[in-house]
Design a protein around this motif. Sequence first.
Motif, mmCIF file in Angstrom:
data_model
loop_
_atom_site.group_PDB
_atom_site.id
_atom_site.type_symbol
_atom_site.label_atom_id
_atom_site.label_comp_id
_atom_site.label_asym_id
_atom_site.label_seq_id
_atom_site.Cartn_x
_atom_site.Cartn_y
_atom_site.Cartn_z
ATOM 1 N N HIS A 52 -2.261 -6.431 -7.368
ATOM 2 C CA HIS A 52 -1.270 -6.533 -6.293
ATOM 3 C C HIS A 52 -1.497 -7.818 -5.492
ATOM 4 C CE1 HIS A 52 1.326 -5.286 -2.973
ATOM 5 N NE2 HIS A 52 0.330 -5.563 -2.153
ATOM 6 N N ASN A 70 3.351 -11.015 -2.593
ATOM 7 C CA ASN A 70 2.478 -10.368 -1.613
ATOM 8 C C ASN A 70 1.590 -11.388 -0.899
ATOM 9 O OD1 ASN A 70 3.433 -7.855 -2.535
ATOM 10 N ND2 ASN A 70 2.016 -7.973 -4.236
ATOM 11 N N ALA A 126 -0.091 -10.221 2.406
ATOM 12 C CA ALA A 126 -1.171 -9.254 2.174
ATOM 13 C C ALA A 126 -2.376 -9.944 1.533
ATOM 14 C CB ALA A 126 -0.679 -8.121 1.281
#
Length: 142
Positions: free
Chosen positions: A30, A36, A39
Amino acid sequence: PLFPFTRMKRVNIMMGAVVRSQLEGDNFVHMCDLANMEATMKWYDDWNARIQRIVPKDQLLVFKTGEDGYEKLASYLGVAVPEKPYPSVNSTREVKFALVQIRLVALLVVAVWLFFLVTLVRGIHRLMNERDTVPRKVIKDN
């Protein structure tokens, strides 16, 4: 003294802490997704903060690539500063250029494979058409 062996206990404790903190359930696939980015940057900052908490201050050098040079590194290691200039590779410009080159090579590979595939299919098609147009001898039994 048994220098390397006396330090091993502290190194093992630090490495164990680093590995445990790494395996706290972070989803690294991820994190590698460009969608992303926020994040990922938060994970990166948290990771650095964790390392700075775990590793004793006198055993940790926080080195800022692109800002710090040989002086800070040599001072930390207790060695002389090299006379050569500090290398500056992997600049943003160089990385972008490398990515463009990789994409161009990938496109070239795809184009060559498509050319090969089209040529192969056309060749097979031509052979099939020639087979259908070749007159066949009919052999009659007497």
